[in-house]
Structures are given as structure tokens and as C-alpha cells.
Motif scaffolding. Structure first.
Motif, PDB file in Angstrom:
ATOM      1  N   ILE A 277       7.162  -0.031  -0.709  1.00  0.00           N
ATOM      2  CA  ILE A 277       8.006  -1.449  -1.466  1.00  0.00           C
ATOM      3  C   ILE A 277       6.696  -1.894  -2.216  1.00  0.00           C
ATOM      4  N   SER A 278       5.718  -2.210  -1.712  1.00  0.00           N
ATOM      5  CA  SER A 278       4.643  -2.947  -2.447  1.00  0.00           C
ATOM      6  C   SER A 278       4.029  -2.032  -3.590  1.00  0.00           C
ATOM      7  N   ALA A 279       4.106  -0.764  -3.349  1.00  0.00           N
ATOM      8  CA  ALA A 279       3.396   0.216  -4.583  1.00  0.00           C
ATOM      9  C   ALA A 279       4.325   0.226  -5.697  1.00  0.00           C
ATOM     10  N   ARG A 280       5.690   0.246  -5.160  1.00  0.00           N
ATOM     11  CA  ARG A 280       6.697   0.235  -6.311  1.00  0.00           C
ATOM     12  C   ARG A 280       6.997  -1.216  -6.924  1.00  0.00           C
ATOM     13  N   GLY A 281       6.523  -2.162  -6.369  1.00  0.00           N
ATOM     14  CA  GLY A 281       6.746  -3.376  -7.015  1.00  0.00           C
ATOM     15  C   GLY A 281       8.201  -4.017  -6.467  1.00  0.00           C
ATOM     16  N   ASP A 282       8.659  -3.776  -5.530  1.00  0.00           N
ATOM     17  CA  ASP A 282      10.033  -4.288  -4.713  1.00  0.00           C
ATOM     18  C   ASP A 282      11.081  -3.292  -5.342  1.00  0.00           C
ATOM     19  N   ARG A 283      10.929  -2.405  -5.949  1.00  0.00           N
ATOM     20  CA  ARG A 283      11.892  -1.546  -6.616  1.00  0.00           C
ATOM     21  C   ARG A 283      12.285  -0.465  -5.533  1.00  0.00           C
ATOM     22  N   PRO A 284      13.544  -0.263  -5.217  1.00  0.00           N
ATOM     23  CA  PRO A 284      13.679   0.828  -4.340  1.00  0.00           C
ATOM     24  C   PRO A 284      13.579   2.303  -4.737  1.00  0.00           C
ATOM     25  N   PHE A 285      13.677   2.662  -6.009  1.00  0.00           N
ATOM     26  CA  PHE A 285      13.364   3.815  -6.602  1.00  0.00           C
ATOM     27  C   PHE A 285      12.477   3.731  -7.880  1.00  0.00           C
TER      28      PHE A 285
END
Length: 119
Positions: A111-119
Motif C-alpha cells: 500500500i505504501s509503495a503503490r501510494g495507496d492504490r490497490p493495483f
């Protein structure tokens, strides 16, 4: 970069899974599920180690995602081993709690690495 504490948890879990594998394989003569849980349970840390040396943010996310999937798979094998009677309640509870903790940790990293985007 993955924090050393999190890496240590995955390594400690892998060692626990190796001991479980030995018991299943040598004492209970269970050959199929024991091999599956050995593969999934030890690959969590291996994928975290690969993520630590990722070539890019996307590569990091990919490796952590694989580690998370392997942790989820390990949960599945633990449930199956428990329901089939190959492992006792205490072993199941201990291993399952640790595998779920790894899933939560890895999900949080994703979640952190994606910037809170699920996918």
C-alpha cells in the motif's frame, strides 16, 4: 528498502516452516503438502530479499507482491494440513498467526509503495 526486522521475521518463519517440513516428511510421511508448504513458506523471505535489491520501484512492488502471495499460499497449506490432521492445533495456531502477520506486513508495504492504490 525492507526494514531488517521485517526481513528477520520472514527468515525466522522460513526456519519454522523447514522444521515443520522435516516433521511432516520424516515423521508423518506426508510428501506432497509438506513440499508445497516448504516452497511457499521459504520463498516469502527470498522474494523480500530480491525486493531489497530491486532495480526500480515497480520491480520492488512486484517482488513484495509475490512475497505476499506466497504468504497467502502458505496460509492455505497450513489450513489444509490442520483440517487433514497432519498438524496439531497448537502448531497450526502458531504458524498461521505468523503467516497472517507476514501477509499484513507485506500488504502494508505494498500500500505504501503503490501510494495507496490497490493495483
Amino acid at each position: 528498502m525492507v526494514d531488517n526486522n521485517k526481513m528477520r521475521k520472514a527468515e525466522d518463519f522460513a526456519l519454522l516452516i523447514i522444521e515443520l517440513y522435516k516433521d511432516l516428511y520424516f515423521n508423518k510421511r506426508e510428501y506432497v503438502m509438506s513440499k508445497q508448504i516448504l516452497r511457499s513458506g521459504t520463498s516469502i523471505g527470498a522474494n523480500i530479499a530480491e525486493a531489497d535489491c530491486a532495480e526500480s520501484r515497480q520491480d520492488f512492488i512486484h517482488k513484495i507482491n509475490i512475497a505476499c502471495k506466497e504468504a497467502n499460499e502458505t496460509c492455505y497449506w497450513l489450513r489444509l494440513l490442520n483440517r487433514s490432521g497432519y498438524i496439531d492445533k497448537d502448531t497450526y495456531a502458531n504458524c498461521y498467526a505468523l503467516s497472517e502477520e507476514l501477509v499484513r506486513i507485506l500488504s502494508s508495504i505494498l500500500i505504501s509503495a503503490r501510494g495507496d492504490r490497490p493495483f
